[in-house]
Motif scaffolding. Sequence first.
Motif, PDB file in Angstrom:
ATOM      1  N   SER A   1       0.835  -0.858  -0.294  1.00 45.53           N
ATOM      2  CA  SER A   1       0.053   0.498   0.233  1.00 45.53           C
ATOM      3  C   SER A   1       0.835   1.391   0.080  1.00 45.53           C
ATOM      4  O   SER A   1       1.579   1.204   0.933  1.00 45.53           O
ATOM      5  CB  SER A   1      -0.650   0.133   1.307  1.00 45.53           C
ATOM      6  N   ILE A   2       0.389   1.870  -0.732  1.00 46.12           N
ATOM      7  CA  ILE A   2       1.038   3.896  -1.202  1.00 46.12           C
ATOM      8  C   ILE A   2       0.281   4.107  -0.387  1.00 46.12           C
ATOM      9  O   ILE A   2      -1.226   4.143  -0.351  1.00 46.12           O
ATOM     10  CB  ILE A   2       1.798   3.689  -2.521  1.00 46.12           C
TER      11      ILE A   2
ATOM     12  N   VAL B   1       8.156   8.128  -1.811  1.00 49.42           N
ATOM     13  CA  VAL B   1       6.986   7.760  -1.271  1.00 49.42           C
ATOM     14  C   VAL B   1       6.887   6.931  -0.010  1.00 49.42           C
ATOM     15  O   VAL B   1       8.081   6.769   0.357  1.00 49.42           O
ATOM     16  CB  VAL B   1       7.355   6.571  -2.389  1.00 49.42           C
ATOM     17  N   LEU B   2       5.715   7.038   0.474  1.00 46.66           N
ATOM     18  CA  LEU B   2       5.389   6.312   1.537  1.00 46.66           C
ATOM     19  C   LEU B   2       4.903   5.374   1.310  1.00 46.66           C
ATOM     20  O   LEU B   2       3.950   5.528   1.046  1.00 46.66           O
ATOM     21  CB  LEU B   2       4.349   7.420   2.571  1.00 46.66           C
ATOM     22  N   ILE B   3       5.176   4.500   2.337  1.00 45.80           N
ATOM     23  CA  ILE B   3       5.388   3.142   2.179  1.00 45.80           C
ATOM     24  C   ILE B   3       3.454   2.704   3.745  1.00 45.80           C
ATOM     25  O   ILE B   3       4.127   3.474   4.734  1.00 45.80           O
ATOM     26  CB  ILE B   3       5.888   1.267   2.302  1.00 45.80           C
ATOM     27  N   ASN B   4       2.522   2.530   3.394  1.00 44.16           N
ATOM     28  CA  ASN B   4       1.906   2.492   5.238  1.00 44.16           C
ATOM     29  C   ASN B   4       1.979   0.596   5.391  1.00 44.16           C
ATOM     30  O   ASN B   4       1.145  -0.013   5.306  1.00 44.16           O
ATOM     31  CB  ASN B   4       0.600   2.316   4.410  1.00 44.16           C
ATOM     32  N   ASP B   5       3.097   1.102   5.935  1.00 46.42           N
ATOM     33  CA  ASP B   5       4.107  -0.319   6.623  1.00 46.42           C
ATOM     34  C   ASP B   5       4.013   0.346   8.168  1.00 46.42           C
ATOM     35  O   ASP B   5       5.178   1.115   8.117  1.00 46.42           O
ATOM     36  CB  ASP B   5       4.577  -1.172   6.262  1.00 46.42           C
TER      37      ASP B   5
ATOM     38  N   SER C   1       6.784  -1.105   9.938  1.00 48.96           N
ATOM     39  CA  SER C   1       7.690  -1.789  10.736  1.00 48.96           C
ATOM     40  C   SER C   1       8.747  -0.737   9.812  1.00 48.96           C
ATOM     41  O   SER C   1       8.360   0.647   9.660  1.00 48.96           O
ATOM     42  CB  SER C   1       8.490  -2.628   9.960  1.00 48.96           C
ATOM     43  N   ILE C   2       9.623  -0.123  11.056  1.00 49.25           N
ATOM     44  CA  ILE C   2      10.645   0.809  10.972  1.00 49.25           C
ATOM     45  C   ILE C   2      11.300  -0.200   9.816  1.00 49.25           C
ATOM     46  O   ILE C   2      13.010  -0.408   9.985  1.00 49.25           O
ATOM     47  CB  ILE C   2      11.731   1.231  11.812  1.00 49.25           C
ATOM     48  N   ASN C   3      11.623   0.800   8.374  1.00 46.58           N
ATOM     49  CA  ASN C   3      12.905   0.214   7.383  1.00 46.58           C
ATOM     50  C   ASN C   3      12.624   1.984   6.503  1.00 46.58           C
ATOM     51  O   ASN C   3      11.148   2.865   6.238  1.00 46.58           O
ATOM     52  CB  ASN C   3      12.209  -0.467   6.833  1.00 46.58           C
ATOM     53  N   ALA C   4      13.179   2.402   5.430  1.00 43.35           N
ATOM     54  CA  ALA C   4      13.336   2.647   3.326  1.00 43.35           C
ATOM     55  C   ALA C   4      14.195   1.952   3.498  1.00 43.35           C
ATOM     56  O   ALA C   4      14.987   1.296   3.631  1.00 43.35           O
ATOM     57  CB  ALA C   4      13.783   4.256   4.587  1.00 43.35           C
ATOM     58  N   PHE C   5      14.250   2.383   1.815  1.00 39.97           N
ATOM     59  CA  PHE C   5      14.609   1.333   0.906  1.00 39.97           C
ATOM     60  C   PHE C   5      14.524   1.938  -0.618  1.00 39.97           C
ATOM     61  O   PHE C   5      13.834   3.226  -0.334  1.00 39.97           O
ATOM     62  CB  PHE C   5      14.121  -0.446   1.182  1.00 39.97           C
ATOM     63  N   VAL C   6      15.379   1.673  -1.458  1.00 35.33           N
ATOM     64  CA  VAL C   6      15.809   2.166  -2.775  1.00 35.33           C
ATOM     65  C   VAL C   6      15.580   0.640  -3.402  1.00 35.33           C
ATOM     66  O   VAL C   6      16.605  -0.202  -3.235  1.00 35.33           O
ATOM     67  CB  VAL C   6      16.385   2.836  -3.454  1.00 35.33           C
ATOM     68  N   ALA C   7      14.484   0.886  -4.547  1.00 32.45           N
ATOM     69  CA  ALA C   7      14.317  -0.228  -5.124  1.00 32.45           C
ATOM     70  C   ALA C   7      14.849  -0.656  -6.882  1.00 32.45           C
ATOM     71  O   ALA C   7      13.743  -0.643  -7.663  1.00 32.45           O
ATOM     72  CB  ALA C   7      12.876  -0.594  -4.697  1.00 32.45           C
ATOM     73  N   GLY C   8      15.404   0.532  -6.835  1.00 35.30           N
ATOM     74  CA  GLY C   8      16.034   0.872  -8.646  1.00 35.30           C
ATOM     75  C   GLY C   8      14.997   2.017  -8.557  1.00 35.30           C
ATOM     76  O   GLY C   8      14.216   2.577  -8.287  1.00 35.30           O
ATOM     77  N   GLY C   9      15.996   2.874  -9.660  1.00 29.09           N
ATOM     78  CA  GLY C   9      16.486   4.310 -10.491  1.00 29.09           C
ATOM     79  C   GLY C   9      16.203   5.440  -9.067  1.00 29.09           C
ATOM     80  O   GLY C   9      16.730   5.370  -7.722  1.00 29.09           O
TER      81      GLY C   9
END
Length: 451
Positions: free
Chosen positions: A25-26, A57-61, A63-71
């Motif tokens: 979920s974004i 981009v804000l993720i509806n999660d 948990s304590i996390n952040a990441f990059v996934a390309g781009g």
Amino acid sequence: MRIFAWPLAILASLALAVQPVAAQSILRDAETEALLDDMAAPLVEAAGLAPGNVDMVLINDSSINAFVAGGQAIYIHAGLLDAADTANEVQGVIAHELGHITGGHVVRFSEGASAANSISILSLLLGVGAALAGAGEAGIGIMQAGQRAALGKFLAYSRVQESAADAAGAEYLSAAGISGRGSLAFFGKLRSQEFRYGRSQDDEAAFTRTHPLSGDRIARLREVYTRDPAWDAPDDPDIQARFVRMKAKLSGFIEPSERTLARFPVSDKSIPARYARAYAYHKAAQVDMALAEADALLATSPNDPYFLELKGQVLLESGRPTDALASLRRATEITNNQPLIASMFGHALIATEDERNHPEAERVLRAAVARDRLNPFAWYQLGVVYAARGDLPRARLASAEQQVMTRRFPDALRSAQAAEAGLPVGSPDWIRAQDISLQARAALEQIRDSQ
């Protein structure tokens, strides 16, 4: 504030591969996105990247996390924002993730996987050879040792990338004149979490992790940060005030209403508390109480577009679209057609079921998608307007736009082909219909090839 399902890809490091995950979920919210962009802007510039080219981009999660996934996009979990006490802490995380982007770590992921796979394949061949020679147990031992070595090789590669991102993040904070105090504070929270979950901090445990131990990172970075001229730089008071307000808003929107109301009791008359309660009451269908909080907020700042958006959203979603128009129209005007706010205003205009409102709805919705094409809700509403006036080719094109970004490729292909057949040949909309057809076909072929 809206939640959308969005497909993402994350690095499945323990599987030594990049694998898709179920749609996450974004969380789209105009105020939150504006704040995150402002928090990131000086760091993006310090990293040598073009302003505005890094998406937050804000993720509806939780948990304590952040990441990059390309781009050039940084994904931040809502749980991370909730865990942070200051905007400066989040800026430390953003700086670290920018280090991954500038280091090309996602693109270079295959380098670590390739080296690990080489070890894995070699151990497999040696193990099979030993087994064929009659040393079955030895063969199994060789294969198991090889797999462990392969995993260790990959994890070591991952830790090197994390350390490089830490160093780059410290450099970007310094260049932007932002203190590293928040970065150290946040690593301290991660270390406390590791202790709470009983994760070993000894040297042997460090070799089985994708990230360096938080204690080691703190020790290494403290030396860098405390010598930096920006160490004593004060936090931006405006950014911090907006951050506290945004956190309260997220609490009201995401958490169960009972928890929000316990965290922000009615005795608390602060703006963040009223903000949180307004969303909590709205979720609990306590419309009058939600509107009372929204009106109290507007009494402090009548032209705050996000307070106006809040009131309009409560009225719209409680079945009073006509009453919502004034607030949403004003919010749209103040923000110069901010796409998410304009989309809600367009929806309210359509929801009045008064066709006299359709021309204005079309205007604001077209402005919304012009600034943010990746807005399926706005495309859907625009399609409703086109269909109502009998412009079926453009209604189908709007449907195709929505369907291709939500990965409904067969539907997108059919809608785009139908739109193309009814649009003037060579027109911009006709060309766009062709583009969507090609995109949908390519996606379907890729899906077939992967099966």
